[in-house]
Design a protein around this motif. Structure first.
Motif, PDB file in Angstrom:
ATOM      1  N   TYR A  99       0.779  -1.326   0.069  1.00 58.61           N
ATOM      2  CA  TYR A  99       0.059   0.001  -0.176  1.00 58.61           C
ATOM      3  C   TYR A  99       0.748   1.313   0.075  1.00 58.61           C
ATOM      4  CZ  TYR A  99      -3.518  -3.504   1.107  1.00 58.61           C
ATOM      5  OH  TYR A  99      -4.273  -4.707   1.055  1.00 58.61           O
ATOM      6  N   ILE A 151      -5.851  -8.293 -11.652  1.00 56.47           N
ATOM      7  CA  ILE A 151      -6.224  -9.276 -10.684  1.00 56.47           C
ATOM      8  C   ILE A 151      -7.158 -10.118 -11.402  1.00 56.47           C
ATOM      9  CG2 ILE A 151      -7.453  -9.897  -8.614  1.00 56.47           C
ATOM     10  CD1 ILE A 151      -6.840  -7.134  -7.707  1.00 56.47           C
ATOM     11  N   THR A 210      -9.163 -15.621  -8.799  1.00 58.37           N
ATOM     12  CA  THR A 210     -10.404 -15.175  -7.586  1.00 58.37           C
ATOM     13  C   THR A 210     -11.428 -15.430  -8.103  1.00 58.37           C
ATOM     14  OG1 THR A 210     -11.274 -13.034  -6.903  1.00 58.37           O
ATOM     15  CG2 THR A 210      -9.552 -12.869  -8.706  1.00 58.37           C
ATOM     16  N   GLU A 253     -19.312  -3.472  -0.675  1.00 60.44           N
ATOM     17  CA  GLU A 253     -18.288  -4.204  -0.897  1.00 60.44           C
ATOM     18  C   GLU A 253     -16.734  -3.619  -0.490  1.00 60.44           C
ATOM     19  OE1 GLU A 253     -17.604  -5.401  -4.805  1.00 60.44           O
ATOM     20  OE2 GLU A 253     -15.792  -6.831  -4.010  1.00 60.44           O
ATOM     21  N   GLY A 306     -12.849  -3.735  -0.537  1.00 63.32           N
ATOM     22  CA  GLY A 306     -11.789  -3.911  -1.642  1.00 63.32           C
ATOM     23  C   GLY A 306     -12.182  -4.723  -2.837  1.00 63.32           C
ATOM     24  N   GLY A 307     -12.753  -3.930  -3.479  1.00 64.79           N
ATOM     25  CA  GLY A 307     -13.432  -4.335  -4.928  1.00 64.79           C
ATOM     26  C   GLY A 307     -12.604  -4.833  -5.808  1.00 64.79           C
ATOM     27  N   GLY A 308     -11.123  -4.616  -5.840  1.00 59.50           N
ATOM     28  CA  GLY A 308     -10.323  -4.933  -6.815  1.00 59.50           C
ATOM     29  C   GLY A 308     -10.609  -4.447  -8.095  1.00 59.50           C
ATOM     30  N   ILE A 327     -15.990   0.212  -1.028  1.00 61.85           N
ATOM     31  CA  ILE A 327     -14.929   0.945  -0.222  1.00 61.85           C
ATOM     32  C   ILE A 327     -13.298   0.386  -0.899  1.00 61.85           C
ATOM     33  CG2 ILE A 327     -14.041   1.755   1.933  1.00 61.85           C
ATOM     34  CD1 ILE A 327     -16.779   2.299   1.422  1.00 61.85           C
ATOM     35  N   GLU A 328     -12.650   1.249  -1.585  1.00 62.21           N
ATOM     36  CA  GLU A 328     -11.442   0.631  -2.103  1.00 62.21           C
ATOM     37  C   GLU A 328     -10.136   1.491  -1.688  1.00 62.21           C
ATOM     38  OE1 GLU A 328     -10.326  -2.071  -3.940  1.00 62.21           O
ATOM     39  OE2 GLU A 328      -8.540  -1.081  -3.219  1.00 62.21           O
ATOM     40  N   SER A 364      -7.244   1.460  -3.060  1.00 65.54           N
ATOM     41  CA  SER A 364      -6.435   1.845  -3.984  1.00 65.54           C
ATOM     42  C   SER A 364      -6.979   3.009  -5.051  1.00 65.54           C
ATOM     43  CB  SER A 364      -6.003   0.540  -4.766  1.00 65.54           C
ATOM     44  OG  SER A 364      -5.402   0.698  -6.078  1.00 65.54           O
ATOM     45  N   LEU A 400      -7.238   1.033  -8.629  1.00 68.46           N
ATOM     46  CA  LEU A 400      -8.239   0.366  -8.661  1.00 68.46           C
ATOM     47  C   LEU A 400      -9.726   0.798  -8.622  1.00 68.46           C
ATOM     48  CD1 LEU A 400      -6.871  -2.546  -6.470  1.00 68.46           C
ATOM     49  CD2 LEU A 400      -7.273  -2.655  -9.003  1.00 68.46           C
ATOM     50  N   GLU A 446     -11.693 -11.960  -0.348  1.00 67.71           N
ATOM     51  CA  GLU A 446     -10.376 -11.833  -0.443  1.00 67.71           C
ATOM     52  C   GLU A 446      -9.961 -10.520   0.045  1.00 67.71           C
ATOM     53  OE1 GLU A 446      -7.572 -13.886  -2.875  1.00 67.71           O
ATOM     54  OE2 GLU A 446      -9.268 -14.846  -4.096  1.00 67.71           O
ATOM     55  N   VAL A 447     -10.386  -9.750   1.045  1.00 69.13           N
ATOM     56  CA  VAL A 447      -9.948  -8.613   1.418  1.00 69.13           C
ATOM     57  C   VAL A 447      -9.149  -8.913   2.732  1.00 69.13           C
ATOM     58  CG1 VAL A 447     -12.247  -8.021   2.406  1.00 69.13           C
ATOM     59  CG2 VAL A 447     -10.638  -6.239   1.598  1.00 69.13           C
ATOM     60  N   ASP A 457      -7.319 -11.290   3.563  1.00 66.97           N
ATOM     61  CA  ASP A 457      -5.881 -11.818   3.411  1.00 66.97           C
ATOM     62  C   ASP A 457      -4.893 -10.679   3.024  1.00 66.97           C
ATOM     63  OD1 ASP A 457      -5.678 -12.009   0.593  1.00 66.97           O
ATOM     64  OD2 ASP A 457      -7.547 -12.772   0.793  1.00 66.97           O
ATOM     65  N   ALA A 458      -5.389  -9.546   2.672  1.00 65.71           N
ATOM     66  CA  ALA A 458      -4.608  -8.445   2.243  1.00 65.71           C
ATOM     67  C   ALA A 458      -4.273  -7.590   3.196  1.00 65.71           C
ATOM     68  CB  ALA A 458      -5.097  -8.014   0.751  1.00 65.71           C
ATOM     69  N   PHE A 459      -4.931  -7.965   4.253  1.00 69.48           N
ATOM     70  CA  PHE A 459      -4.349  -6.885   5.522  1.00 69.48           C
ATOM     71  C   PHE A 459      -2.905  -7.227   6.101  1.00 69.48           C
ATOM     72  CE2 PHE A 459      -9.048  -5.838   7.220  1.00 69.48           C
ATOM     73  CZ  PHE A 459      -9.370  -5.430   5.891  1.00 69.48           C
TER      74      PHE A 459
END
Ligand SMILES: C[S@@+](CC[C@H](N)C(=O)[O-])C[C@H]1O[C@@H](n2cnc3c(N)ncnc32)[C@H](O)[C@@H]1O
Length: 327
Positions: free
Chosen positions: A6, A19, A28, A58, A60-62, A83-84, A86, A89, A118-119, A121-123
């Protein structure tokens, strides 16, 4: 890990990675319209259980693929907000016609369906190592004599790390490494401030603490991925590869309860898809052969080495549901 993923300029997610595509870092669920269809059924079931329309938030919508499919399968009245963190993204999500922001605080409280694929696991995680006698060290990132990244052990940066393992009754063996994520509490508190009533669904790989921190996983679960391949070295191509670790579902549940949510239960993705009614997808689309293949792939999908579980939470006073049992 926080910087590698980040950093405002060089972070893997900040730069807006591919992704799910052929050259993406990882596979994914979001790639599969069938998965979005299953989530849409879950949203509709949640609306029936709450007795009124829910907006979807949602996290971490990638690239926005999942959001785009869900809004396609839903009535046009569905309010869908991503809510994202990046910025790149977010741009990709906007291009797909989705509403997206990095600031949950701008949303008023309301009846809501929260979704996170899968948000968690990215913390970022802390990495600790035990000397086997109850003493923990934290593994910091530093430079070796060749100016290359290396792990440097030191005192714990916060007593919350030892407290987490103590509260979970986890005793690490000699030389055992464990990743600990301290983000869940603040994350769920923020969610709680905007969800007046509703359901939360998180789809991710992970385990209960007793399994996650068993001695058979003595090297922890931190792993790195590039172009669909595991690369084994988190210090390789920093900012160019994904870093991830299994989610501690016990810690997630505790944080959810402390934030006022009630755990409904958890289930593996395969049975969940059928409980929620994925087979209806076959009758909805033209290429049912392809749909069948996608459903089979989703049922088996193991991404980054682990299978997916569905974790469901609700606000007080609502019935259980959302595909934990055959409906
Ligand atoms: C592993 S990717 C998953 C993307 C997408 N959900 C999918 O399944 O393809 C993690 C996503 O979460 C985002 N993210 C990480 N931390 C976040 C946070 N605290 N709030 C919102 N998004 C976050 C990342 O930028 C990225 O889009």
């Amino acid at each position: 890990m926080a910087s590698a993923l980040y950093d405002p300029h060089h972070g893997f997610y900040t730069k807006g990675p591919a992704i799910g595509s052929q050259d993406g870092a990882f596979n994914t669920n979001a790639m599969f319209p069938a998965f979005a269809f299953a989530v849409t059924l879950a949203i509709q079931q949640a609306e029936r259980l709450v007795g009124e329309p829910l907006r979807v938030i949602e996290f971490g919508g990638g690239t926005g693929e999942l959001g785009a499919y869900i809004t396609k399968f839903s009535p046009s009245s569905l309010e869908y907000i991503i809510i994202e963190t990046s910025p790149r993204l977010r741009e990709q999500q906007k291009k797909k016609g989705l509403t997206t922001t990095d600031d949950i605080k701008m949303l008023p409280p309301g009846p809501t369906f929260v979704l996170g694929n899968e948000v968690l696991d990215a913390f970022p995680v802390h990495r600790v190592m035990s000397d086997g006698s109850g003493q923990l060290m934290e593994m910091y990132v530093g430079l070796d004599t060749h100016e290359e990244f290396t792990e440097i052990p030191g005192a714990l940066s916060t007593s919350r790390l030892a407290k987490r393992l103590h509260d979970e009754k986890i005793y690490l063996g000699r030389g055992q490494i464990a990743e600990i994520c301290l983000e869940f509490h603040d994350f769920l508190k923020k969610i709680q401030s905007v969800v007046s009533k509703g359901y939360l669904i998180f789809i991710d790989y992970g385990d209960e603490a007793a399994n996650l921190y068993s001695y058979t996983q003595r090297n922890g679960t931190l792993r790195s991925f590039q172009s669909q391949r595991q690369t084994f070295d988190p210090f390789d191509s920093v900012g160019e590869q994904d870093l991830t670790a299994d989610v501690d579902f016990s810690a997630l549940k505790t944080a959810a309860q402390e934030s006022g949510f009630i755990p409904v239960g958890s289930i593996q993705q395969g049975p969940w898809l059928y409980n929620i009614g994925i087979e209806k997808y076959l009758t909805q689309i033209d290429d049912s052969q392809q749909a069948q293949t996608d459903i089979e792939q989703l049922t088996k999908l193991t991404d980054l080495g682990s299978t997916f579980d569905i974790q469901v939470f609700k606000t007080k006073g609502l019935p259980d549901g959302l595909g934990l049992h055959l409906s």
